[in-house]
Design an enzyme around this catalytic site. Structure first.
Site, mmCIF file in Angstrom:
data_model
loop_
_atom_site.group_PDB
_atom_site.id
_atom_site.type_symbol
_atom_site.label_atom_id
_atom_site.label_comp_id
_atom_site.label_asym_id
_atom_site.label_seq_id
_atom_site.Cartn_x
_atom_site.Cartn_y
_atom_site.Cartn_z
ATOM 1 N N GLY A 59 41.570 28.821 42.436
ATOM 2 C CA GLY A 59 42.140 29.944 41.381
ATOM 3 C C GLY A 59 41.725 31.132 41.765
ATOM 4 O O GLY A 59 42.268 32.216 41.564
ATOM 5 N N GLU A 60 40.422 31.148 42.241
ATOM 6 C CA GLU A 60 39.677 32.399 42.577
ATOM 7 C C GLU A 60 40.350 33.078 43.925
ATOM 8 O O GLU A 60 40.443 34.128 44.098
ATOM 9 C CB GLU A 60 38.197 32.166 42.891
ATOM 10 C CG GLU A 60 37.292 31.968 41.716
ATOM 11 C CD GLU A 60 37.562 30.629 41.145
ATOM 12 O OE1 GLU A 60 37.313 30.560 39.822
ATOM 13 O OE2 GLU A 60 37.963 29.892 41.855
#
Length: 413
Positions: A59-60
């Site tokens: 996600g990051e």
């Protein structure tokens, strides 16, 4: 406080090592860490300048990706080192083509940090969202290497705002700039004397707009959509679902004969796929077993492949994004960018975009089957309500774009 931080890092590393024989994710992490310095020694070009990006997980990475792409476009003279902390990020993106070197980030022990930085000698470090590694940031600061945090978001319950968080507050001052998502985060930091802050927004808005432009054409989904249109039916796309989500949406689908379903579960192991199939009472088929010519015979398409969901949303009229009955919802922006109203479970309070989408009329939280049924009935009965909600969702994404340009202006290479 710093003593306890370092002790916690050593303890965490020890626990990961001890459980690695019995835990797949921990085992991958240990194996990956053993390879880190070999990867660096073999691949780092001593004559090149590296911009180091660090993302905890997948996600990051998606939040950092638009910046990497813009950096490669505007400054091809720099090479990119990409590190991950979690196997769920590294294993998926270890072959990311725009990164010149990809590896795990070693545990934040002082000796690891010095060894890592001695090999890499980055020109700049960019950490994504939540990565506050004390020893890494401290050593970068001591070496006069600019270090940035991007797409950061802060909440009052974090350690920086506690009476015992003085060392971590000092750490924040060592960032060259902290690019936060919103004004609330800036105010929180200002209240504790942190002023090296710029409100830039969340790079995920730029990322999902890029994904939309690059959406795949999927003949199977197109045939499924064509059949739905011919029968004047709407397509409901359920993405990143877990069993608790499916226990709500599948019974509704079973009883709603003028609705078709595309479901992309978060986990696509055989047990989960069979669980979904066992609950479906209408004709269904897995994507991997389907052909376009078969779509006229099925009401539900089960996506059992990774990498398709962001394109699949383009074939729907309303979306459900899973995770909200667990630790938290998955990426709702991937659906909203296609002008779809997005439904999700009750655990969304930590997600700024979910709260704002509810406020603007494009997002909807449900807590049980009855709430879901009432909302879906309204969407299916009133096209005006459905279309207006979808436009609110899409406009929310578009109005928050342009973050990458703001971040690049702050970095100012």
């Amino acid at each position: 406080m710093l003593f306890f931080y370092n002790f916690a890092i050593y303890l965490y590393a020890l626990i990961v090592r001890l459980i690695s024989p019995f835990h797949k994710k921990a085992r991958k992490m240990i194996v990956g860490h053993k390879q880190t310095y070999r990867i660096l020694r073999q691949n780092i070009d001593a004559n090149a300048e590296y911009i180091w990006f660090h993302a905890a997980s997948l996600g990051e990475f998606e939040q950092g990706r638009p910046i990497m792409e813009e950096l490669k476009r505007t400054h091809p003279e720099y090479k990119i080192l990409l590190t991950f902390f979690s196997p769920s990020g590294y294993e998926v993106r270890k072959d990311y083509p725009l990164a010149d070197v990809v590896c795990y980030l070693p545990f934040d022990k002082k000796r690891n940090v010095k060894r890592f930085l001695k090999i890499v000698q980055p020109k700049m470090a960019i950490f994504i969202k939540y990565e506050f590694w004390y020893n890494f940031v401290n050593q970068l600061y001591k070496r006069n290497i600019p270090v940035y945090m991007v797409s950061a978001i802060f909440r009052p319950n974090q350690i920086f705002f506690r009476w015992y968080g003085s060392d971590m507050r000092k750490l924040l001052k060592k960032y060259t700039c902290i690019c936060v998502q919103d004004e609330n985060s800036r105010k929180l930091l200002s209240n504790i004397g942190i002023t090296n802050v710029d409100v830039c927004g969340d790079t995920r808005f730029d990322r999902v707009l890029d994904i939309q432009k690059q959406a795949k054409q999927l003949p199977i989904a197109e045939a499924f959509e064509k059949k739905a249109k011919s029968e004047n039916e709407k397509i409901f796309v359920a993405g990143s679902t877990w069993p608790k989500d499916e226990d709500i949406l599948i019974p509704y689908f079973n009883m709603t004969t003028d609705l078709k379903l595309i479901i992309a579960p978060h986990e696509i192991d055989e047990a989960h796929l069979k669980y979904i199939e066992s609950n479906l009472q209408r004709p269904h088929i897995r994507y991997s077993r389907a052909t376009p010519g078969m779509m006229a015979d099925y009401d539900c398409l089960i996506i059992d492949n990774f990498g398709l969901l962001s394109s699949i949303y383009s074939y729907g009229q309303v979306a459900y994004v899973g995770g909200g009955f667990g630790v938290g919802i998955h990426n709702i922006l991937e659906a909203a960018v296609y002008d779809l109203p997005v439904i999700f479970g009750p655990n969304f309070k930590k997600f700024r975009e979910a709260q704002q989408m509810i406020e603007c009329g494009g997002g909807y939280s449900i807590s049980d089957y009855q709430a879901f049924r009432g909302l879906m009935d309204e969407f299916l009965q009133y096209d005006g309500t459905l279309n207006a909600a979808g436009l609110h969702a899409g406009n929310y994404v578009r109005s928050n774009a342009g973050v990458v340009k703001r971040v690049m202006a702050v970095i100012n290479l």
